[in-house]
Design a protein around this motif. Sequence first.
Motif, PDB file in Angstrom:
ATOM      1  N   THR A 126       5.933   5.953  17.958  1.00  0.00           N
ATOM      2  CA  THR A 126       6.408   5.949  19.344  1.00  0.00           C
ATOM      3  C   THR A 126       5.738   4.861  20.165  1.00  0.00           C
ATOM      4  O   THR A 126       6.384   4.206  20.993  1.00  0.00           O
ATOM      5  N   ALA A 127       4.432   4.639  19.931  1.00  0.00           N
ATOM      6  CA  ALA A 127       3.725   3.601  20.682  1.00  0.00           C
ATOM      7  C   ALA A 127       4.300   2.216  20.398  1.00  0.00           C
ATOM      8  O   ALA A 127       4.364   1.363  21.294  1.00  0.00           O
ATOM      9  N   SER A 128       4.737   1.983  19.160  1.00  0.00           N
ATOM     10  CA  SER A 128       5.330   0.684  18.820  1.00  0.00           C
ATOM     11  C   SER A 128       6.604   0.448  19.620  1.00  0.00           C
ATOM     12  O   SER A 128       6.806  -0.621  20.212  1.00  0.00           O
ATOM     13  N   PHE A 129       7.461   1.449  19.645  1.00  0.00           N
ATOM     14  CA  PHE A 129       8.716   1.300  20.376  1.00  0.00           C
ATOM     15  C   PHE A 129       8.479   1.235  21.893  1.00  0.00           C
ATOM     16  O   PHE A 129       9.229   0.571  22.607  1.00  0.00           O
ATOM     17  N   ASN A 130       7.458   1.921  22.373  1.00  0.00           N
ATOM     18  CA  ASN A 130       7.183   1.885  23.816  1.00  0.00           C
ATOM     19  C   ASN A 130       6.813   0.484  24.279  1.00  0.00           C
ATOM     20  O   ASN A 130       7.168   0.071  25.401  1.00  0.00           O
ATOM     21  N   ILE A 131       6.086  -0.265  23.427  1.00  0.00           N
ATOM     22  CA  ILE A 131       5.736  -1.634  23.799  1.00  0.00           C
ATOM     23  C   ILE A 131       7.002  -2.489  23.908  1.00  0.00           C
ATOM     24  O   ILE A 131       7.153  -3.298  24.825  1.00  0.00           O
ATOM     25  N   VAL A 132       7.936  -2.266  22.993  1.00  0.00           N
ATOM     26  CA  VAL A 132       9.195  -3.018  23.049  1.00  0.00           C
ATOM     27  C   VAL A 132       9.998  -2.620  24.289  1.00  0.00           C
ATOM     28  O   VAL A 132      10.595  -3.472  24.962  1.00  0.00           O
ATOM     29  N   ILE A 133       9.989  -1.326  24.609  1.00  0.00           N
ATOM     30  CA  ILE A 133      10.731  -0.865  25.795  1.00  0.00           C
ATOM     31  C   ILE A 133      10.116  -1.444  27.070  1.00  0.00           C
ATOM     32  O   ILE A 133      10.834  -1.766  28.023  1.00  0.00           O
ATOM     33  N   ALA A 180     -12.547  -6.791   0.226  1.00  0.00           N
ATOM     34  CA  ALA A 180     -13.758  -6.895  -0.601  1.00  0.00           C
ATOM     35  C   ALA A 180     -13.468  -6.623  -2.071  1.00  0.00           C
ATOM     36  O   ALA A 180     -14.178  -7.118  -2.953  1.00  0.00           O
ATOM     37  N   ASP A 181     -12.428  -5.862  -2.374  1.00  0.00           N
ATOM     38  CA  ASP A 181     -12.060  -5.546  -3.751  1.00  0.00           C
ATOM     39  C   ASP A 181     -11.118  -6.565  -4.351  1.00  0.00           C
ATOM     40  O   ASP A 181     -10.645  -6.381  -5.491  1.00  0.00           O
ATOM     41  N   GLY A 182     -10.797  -7.578  -3.600  1.00  0.00           N
ATOM     42  CA  GLY A 182      -9.890  -8.600  -4.100  1.00  0.00           C
ATOM     43  C   GLY A 182      -8.431  -8.250  -3.970  1.00  0.00           C
ATOM     44  O   GLY A 182      -7.582  -8.913  -4.588  1.00  0.00           O
ATOM     45  N   LYS A 183      -8.123  -7.232  -3.195  1.00  0.00           N
ATOM     46  CA  LYS A 183      -6.734  -6.831  -3.005  1.00  0.00           C
ATOM     47  C   LYS A 183      -6.249  -7.324  -1.649  1.00  0.00           C
ATOM     48  O   LYS A 183      -7.036  -7.503  -0.722  1.00  0.00           O
ATOM     49  N   PRO A 184      -4.947  -7.543  -1.509  1.00  0.00           N
ATOM     50  CA  PRO A 184      -4.425  -8.006  -0.202  1.00  0.00           C
ATOM     51  C   PRO A 184      -4.673  -6.964   0.883  1.00  0.00           C
ATOM     52  O   PRO A 184      -4.575  -5.758   0.642  1.00  0.00           O
ATOM     53  N   ASN A 185      -5.028  -7.446   2.054  1.00  0.00           N
ATOM     54  CA  ASN A 185      -5.230  -6.539   3.185  1.00  0.00           C
ATOM     55  C   ASN A 185      -3.896  -5.921   3.615  1.00  0.00           C
ATOM     56  O   ASN A 185      -2.871  -6.600   3.706  1.00  0.00           O
ATOM     57  N   ARG A 186      -3.925  -4.618   3.893  1.00  0.00           N
ATOM     58  CA  ARG A 186      -2.717  -3.896   4.290  1.00  0.00           C
ATOM     59  C   ARG A 186      -2.938  -3.327   5.700  1.00  0.00           C
ATOM     60  O   ARG A 186      -3.723  -2.396   5.886  1.00  0.00           O
ATOM     61  N   PRO A 187      -2.264  -3.870   6.688  1.00  0.00           N
ATOM     62  CA  PRO A 187      -2.442  -3.359   8.054  1.00  0.00           C
ATOM     63  C   PRO A 187      -1.761  -2.003   8.222  1.00  0.00           C
ATOM     64  O   PRO A 187      -0.765  -1.693   7.555  1.00  0.00           O
ATOM     65  N   ASN A 188      -2.324  -1.192   9.100  1.00  0.00           N
ATOM     66  CA  ASN A 188      -1.708   0.091   9.437  1.00  0.00           C
ATOM     67  C   ASN A 188      -0.924  -0.057  10.744  1.00  0.00           C
ATOM     68  O   ASN A 188      -0.847  -1.119  11.339  1.00  0.00           O
ATOM     69  N   VAL A 189      -0.346   1.058  11.171  1.00  0.00           N
ATOM     70  CA  VAL A 189       0.519   1.004  12.354  1.00  0.00           C
ATOM     71  C   VAL A 189      -0.283   0.719  13.615  1.00  0.00           C
ATOM     72  O   VAL A 189       0.218   0.080  14.558  1.00  0.00           O
ATOM     73  N   ASP A 190      -1.559   1.134  13.665  1.00  0.00           N
ATOM     74  CA  ASP A 190      -2.375   0.860  14.850  1.00  0.00           C
ATOM     75  C   ASP A 190      -2.659  -0.621  15.005  1.00  0.00           C
ATOM     76  O   ASP A 190      -2.651  -1.157  16.128  1.00  0.00           O
ATOM     77  N   LEU A 191      -2.929  -1.305  13.886  1.00  0.00           N
ATOM     78  CA  LEU A 191      -3.146  -2.752  13.958  1.00  0.00           C
ATOM     79  C   LEU A 191      -1.872  -3.472  14.408  1.00  0.00           C
ATOM     80  O   LEU A 191      -1.914  -4.403  15.212  1.00  0.00           O
ATOM     81  N   PHE A 192      -0.735  -3.017  13.879  1.00  0.00           N
ATOM     82  CA  PHE A 192       0.520  -3.629  14.292  1.00  0.00           C
ATOM     83  C   PHE A 192       0.777  -3.397  15.791  1.00  0.00           C
ATOM     84  O   PHE A 192       1.316  -4.262  16.487  1.00  0.00           O
ATOM     85  N   MET A 212     -13.696  -8.773   7.579  1.00  0.00           N
ATOM     86  CA  MET A 212     -13.403  -7.571   8.371  1.00  0.00           C
ATOM     87  C   MET A 212     -12.513  -6.609   7.600  1.00  0.00           C
ATOM     88  O   MET A 212     -11.622  -7.032   6.845  1.00  0.00           O
ATOM     89  N   ASP A 213     -12.777  -5.307   7.804  1.00  0.00           N
ATOM     90  CA  ASP A 213     -11.845  -4.299   7.330  1.00  0.00           C
ATOM     91  C   ASP A 213     -10.936  -3.894   8.487  1.00  0.00           C
ATOM     92  O   ASP A 213     -10.995  -4.444   9.589  1.00  0.00           O
ATOM     93  N   ALA A 214     -10.086  -2.914   8.261  1.00  0.00           N
ATOM     94  CA  ALA A 214      -9.098  -2.523   9.282  1.00  0.00           C
ATOM     95  C   ALA A 214      -9.772  -1.958  10.527  1.00  0.00           C
ATOM     96  O   ALA A 214      -9.359  -2.256  11.655  1.00  0.00           O
ATOM     97  N   ASN A 215     -10.803  -1.148  10.360  1.00  0.00           N
ATOM     98  CA  ASN A 215     -11.444  -0.515  11.522  1.00  0.00           C
ATOM     99  C   ASN A 215     -12.167  -1.537  12.393  1.00  0.00           C
ATOM    100  O   ASN A 215     -12.061  -1.519  13.631  1.00  0.00           O
ATOM    101  N   SER A 216     -12.935  -2.438  11.743  1.00  0.00           N
ATOM    102  CA  SER A 216     -13.653  -3.441  12.533  1.00  0.00           C
ATOM    103  C   SER A 216     -12.677  -4.401  13.213  1.00  0.00           C
ATOM    104  O   SER A 216     -12.903  -4.823  14.350  1.00  0.00           O
ATOM    105  N   SER A 250      10.374  -5.018  12.858  1.00  0.00           N
ATOM    106  CA  SER A 250      11.095  -5.044  11.583  1.00  0.00           C
ATOM    107  C   SER A 250      10.215  -5.531  10.431  1.00  0.00           C
ATOM    108  O   SER A 250      10.422  -5.155   9.277  1.00  0.00           O
ATOM    109  N   GLN A 251       9.206  -6.379  10.739  1.00  0.00           N
ATOM    110  CA  GLN A 251       8.292  -6.852   9.698  1.00  0.00           C
ATOM    111  C   GLN A 251       7.343  -5.769   9.212  1.00  0.00           C
ATOM    112  O   GLN A 251       6.698  -5.938   8.174  1.00  0.00           O
ATOM    113  N   MET A 252       7.248  -4.667   9.956  1.00  0.00           N
ATOM    114  CA  MET A 252       6.383  -3.574   9.495  1.00  0.00           C
ATOM    115  C   MET A 252       6.856  -3.030   8.152  1.00  0.00           C
ATOM    116  O   MET A 252       6.055  -2.560   7.331  1.00  0.00           O
TER     117      MET A 252
END
Length: 628
Positions: free
Chosen positions: A192-199, A147-159, A113-117, A181-183
């Motif tokens: 803002t959406a990240s902090f709203n979930i914590v709130i 697919a390129d052999g590089k580590p997957n890097r999640p974006n803020v939406d995945l987090f 899977m890629d980030a979008n899927s 904090s691990q982001m």
Amino acid sequence: MQSKMVMLSKTRSLLKALNPTTIKSITTFSYLNQEPQFAEQTLQSPSPSPSPSPSPSPSPSPSPFPPSPSSGSPLYNENWRTPVQFTGNQALIPVEHFNPIRSSWMQANASKMDANSLMNSFADWITRQQFADVKAHFDIWVKSLDADGKPNRPNVDLFNQYLRAHYMDGASAGLLLDIVSQMGDFAVEPNTASFNIVIKAMHRDHEADAAEKLVERMLHSGKDSQPDEDSYDLVIGLLLQHSPIDTALKYIDLALKSGYMLSKMLFVECVYRCIREKRLESLVMVIEKCKALDQKNTVMPSWALCNNLAEVAIQNDNSKLTFLALGFMVRWIQQSETGRPPVFLSVDEGLVISALATAARTFDSVLLDASWAILKRSLRDKTVPKPETYLAKINALVSMGSLPNAFSTLSELERKHESSVVADEDLLSPFTSLYPLVVACSKHGFVTLDLVYFQLENLSRADPPFKSVAALNCVILGCANIWDLDRAYQTFEAINSTFGLTPNIHSYNALMAAFGKSKKTFEATRVFEHLCSLGVKPNTMSYSLLVDAHLINRDPKSAISVLNAMVEAGFTPSKETLMKVRRRCIREMDNESSDYVESLAKQNQLFLGDDNRRNMLFNLDYGTEYAS
């Protein structure tokens, strides 16, 4: 046995060669990756022997025999009465290997899977409440290569989806903050959406202080992590329940200044909290700012809360809050009339009278006009306002110095309630209900009195003419208040000669008051006898004014004779009148008359009390010499 083991090993290697991914062999070993070994291989030494001559293999060590139950071994400490509690470490197969097929599928699926899927899959799983799949796939995906052999890097939406899965699975706010904090390890900035979930987690766990600190962090963060409407709603709702009112008002002000409107539930909760804390001025500020932002008039308290809000504002003489509460009521009336089916709401007339009294005490003409308008809207031209409402409006107009409007309202009162005025002669008494108008007429002495009289004279010639005995009675009593006997007598004569009206009992009483204050007791008595000869029935005020006239001349005997006549006529003297007579008797050293007044008070079940504090002032020595 050896041949069977060889057969099993060959079969396993053949299956792996055919299809290493899909076909799984059935095994009876505790771990899937454990390979079968022969007994002689396990017993041989792993390193070759340096001696060229072969040495005999060592004999296998015997397996240990279980200990005796009487030896005190921990194995026998627990029995069926206190069974050993099962834990994951005691299992033959570890817990994480209970579903090995699904675990291998996750690894294979996440690596493809890629980030979008993965984002789409997360959305689907969260909808199905498969939170464990979201967390497991995310943990596997971030540790795998693309697919390129590089580590997957999640974006803020995945987090954020990862955070949401933890939150909906019941994770604490501390765990969610750790994930935020691990982001930074992946060079991802929380939004803002990240902090709203914590709130939301803090709101669920009632952590008001932590939510406040988190919002402060958001305010000092970047542009993408500034608080939004949801952030303020969550934090303000939490602070209104568990924090001081000042802290909640601070963030309400920040939200409104940022252009975010309070939700209806939050607005109602703010109103209740401000009422309980008696922070009415702050509530006025919040309502005014909300009205400025709410162009569609969506935020509005319930009808019952509007009435409660108006009552609290009236009790605290807050004219602005009373006006805002009446404004909410007007909107309710408009919405209910246009609904299907229409509902016709009406404001209680007693509440309007109280609002008019508040307008009179606070000199607020805006509240006066609003109160009268909402009353007219509620009555819908089917009934007329009560006389008490007109009197409250007159009082408010008089307090603001609007005498022409006050007399115009008096004219409307006499016209609308002509039968009530005739039936209840005390309704328009200048000594009680219209006394504020009397005070306003004599506020600047004869200047105001003459101005009012000439205005009434001009109105009597208008079309239609306005002629009111009640208005002229106010002028007569106003002249008595400034001890102007001549103007009072001339105004009394003008009732018949100029205006063509007949004086009523209040007209005679006002003239008696003018004579009494000027120490014209004989003339006041003549007025009383004159009205009795004309067939006009005196009332309680007539006798009380005649008693006051005798007391001004320090004649308690005559005052007591008037009291006796008053009782014989069927009237009950007031407590104030009896206390005046008794006080004069004491000061004139007439103990017999004082005792008679006491007995008269007991007959009417009145307790006069004493005048100790008043007597202290009366017996003060006002000399200039120092006390020895």
